[in-house]
Design a protein around this motif. Structure first.
Motif, short mmCIF file in Angstrom:
data_model
loop_
_atom_site.label_atom_id
_atom_site.label_comp_id
_atom_site.label_asym_id
_atom_site.label_seq_id
_atom_site.Cartn_x
_atom_site.Cartn_y
_atom_site.Cartn_z
N VAL A 1 52.93 111.90 -27.43
CA VAL A 1 52.72 110.64 -26.71
C VAL A 1 51.83 110.89 -25.50
N ILE A 2 50.77 110.09 -25.39
CA ILE A 2 49.90 110.14 -24.23
C ILE A 2 50.18 108.96 -23.29
N LYS A 3 50.30 107.76 -23.87
CA LYS A 3 50.55 106.54 -23.09
C LYS A 3 51.71 105.80 -23.72
N THR A 4 52.74 105.52 -22.94
CA THR A 4 53.93 104.83 -23.43
C THR A 4 53.69 103.32 -23.50
N GLY A 5 54.62 102.61 -24.12
CA GLY A 5 54.52 101.15 -24.22
C GLY A 5 55.36 100.63 -25.37
N GLU A 6 55.14 99.36 -25.70
CA GLU A 6 55.87 98.70 -26.78
C GLU A 6 55.09 98.79 -28.08
N ILE A 7 55.83 98.92 -29.19
CA ILE A 7 55.19 98.83 -30.50
C ILE A 7 55.98 97.86 -31.38
N ASN A 8 55.26 97.27 -32.34
CA ASN A 8 55.84 96.30 -33.26
C ASN A 8 55.36 96.58 -34.67
N VAL A 9 56.21 96.30 -35.65
CA VAL A 9 55.74 96.30 -37.03
C VAL A 9 54.58 95.31 -37.14
N GLY A 10 53.51 95.74 -37.77
CA GLY A 10 52.31 94.89 -37.91
C GLY A 10 51.23 95.19 -36.89
N ASP A 11 51.55 95.97 -35.85
CA ASP A 11 50.52 96.33 -34.87
C ASP A 11 49.39 97.09 -35.56
N LYS A 12 48.18 96.81 -35.14
CA LYS A 12 47.02 97.51 -35.68
C LYS A 12 46.98 98.95 -35.15
N ILE A 13 46.46 99.83 -35.98
CA ILE A 13 46.33 101.25 -35.64
C ILE A 13 44.85 101.58 -35.56
N THR A 14 44.44 102.11 -34.41
CA THR A 14 43.03 102.37 -34.16
C THR A 14 42.79 103.85 -33.90
N LEU A 15 41.85 104.42 -34.63
CA LEU A 15 41.41 105.80 -34.39
C LEU A 15 40.32 105.72 -33.34
N ILE A 16 40.58 106.31 -32.13
CA ILE A 16 39.65 106.07 -31.02
C ILE A 16 38.74 107.26 -30.74
N ASP A 17 39.02 108.42 -31.27
CA ASP A 17 38.03 109.50 -31.18
C ASP A 17 38.41 110.63 -32.13
#
Length: 240
Positions: free
Chosen positions: A224-240
Motif C-alpha cells: 500500500v502506498i496511499k490509503t483510502g476507500e475501495i468499492n466493488v466496481g472501482d476502475k483499476i488503472t496502471l499508472i506506470d
C-alpha cells in the motif's frame, strides 16, 4: 491506462477462517481494514499462529464484522462454526471448540484498526488475483477453481483477458479507485490451496498443477502506498 475493475473484495477477519466478501471497505497501511486482525496463537509452537496447515477445517468457520467500520475499534465479530453454532469474538466456547479439535492450547489475539502487524499476514499488505488467470488455471487443472483457495484480497476483472498479465506489473503502481498500491512479486503457493474452502476436503493435485505448470506461482503481492476507500466496481488503472 484503465486495465479492469474490482470484481471482489475479500478479507479474513480471523486468520485462516473463511473469507468475508464485502462491497466496500477501506485500505489501511497494512492492507484491507480488519484483514487478519484476529488470530489464534498456537502455544505448542511459540510465536506461531494456528493456521489451515494444522487445521484444514478452519476454512469452514465463517467470520464477519457486524456494524460500522471505525478506526476507534473493530465492529463486533460474528463467527459461524461448521456445525451452525454462532459465536462472537471473545466467547470461550469457540476457544474450547478449536482446542478440542486440535488438541492444542490456543490463545486468541486481536489487533487494532490502526495496526495489524505483517507477521499476521506473513508476506505483504495485499494479495491480488485476476479472472483471466483463474480461467487459465481451470484449463490447466481440468476442474473449476474457487478463487478463495488462494486467499486473495482483490479479484480483478481484466478488460484484456490475458492470463497472468499481472506478473508483468512488478515494480509498477496501480490505482484501485483512489487507493494506490505497488505491485511487488509472485505469490509462491503452499499446501493450503489444496483445501476446498467450502468443505475443508484436501486434494493434492491443485498444488501439483501449480508447481508443474506455473513454477509454483499464482497471484501477486502488492504494498500500500496511499490509503483510502475501495468499492466493488472501482476502475483499476496502471499508472506506470
Amino acid at each position: 491506462m484503465i486495465i479492469g475493475e474490482i470484481k471482489e473484495i475479500i478479507r479474513y477477519p480471523v486468520k485462516s477462517f473463511y473469507g468475508e466478501k464485502v462491497n466496500r471497505t477501506s485500505v489501511q497501511s497494512y492492507g484491507l481494514y480488519g484483514d487478519r486482525s484476529h488470530a489464534f496463537l498456537d502455544e505448542t509452537r511459540p510465536g506461531k499462529f494456528l493456521t489451515l496447515t494444522q487445521m484444514p477445517a478452519m476454512t469452514r468457520y465463517r467470520a464477519m464484522f457486524v456494524g460500522e467500520e471505525t478506526m476507534e475499534r473493530f465492529p463486533e465479530l460474528k463467527i459461524c462454526s461448521p456445525s451452525g453454532n454462532i459465536y462472537y469474538w471473545g466467547d470461550g466456547r469457540l476457544l474450547d471448540e478449536l482446542e478440542s479439535f486440535t488438541n492444542k492450547q490456543l490463545t486468541p489475539i486481536q489487533y487494532t484498526p490502526n495496526y495489524v502487524p505483517l507477521g499476521a499476514i506473513e508476506e505483504e499488505h495485499l494479495l491480488l488475483t485476476t479472472d483471466a488467470s483463474l480461467e487459465k488455471l481451470e484449463e490447466l487443472w481440468g476442474e473449476q477453481v474457487d478463487n478463495l483457495r488462494f486467499r486473495p484480497n482483490i479479484l480483478i476483472s481484466l478488460y484484456d483477458k490475458s492470463p497472468f498479465i499481472e506478473e508483468e506489473w512488478f515494480g509498477k503502481r496501480v490505482l484501485l479507485g483512489d487507493v494506490e498500491i505497488e505491485m511487488k512479486r509472485h505469490c509462491e503457493r503452499c499446501t493450503i490451496i489444496n483445501i476446498d474452502p467450502e468443505n475443508g476436503i484436501t486434494d493434492l493435485s491443485l498444488l501439483k498443477t501449480v508447481y508443474q505448470k506455473r513454477n509454483n506461482h499464482f497471484g501477486v503481492y502488492a504494498s500500500v502506498i496511499k490509503t483510502g476507500e475501495i468499492n466493488v466496481g472501482d476502475k483499476i488503472t496502471l499508472i506506470d
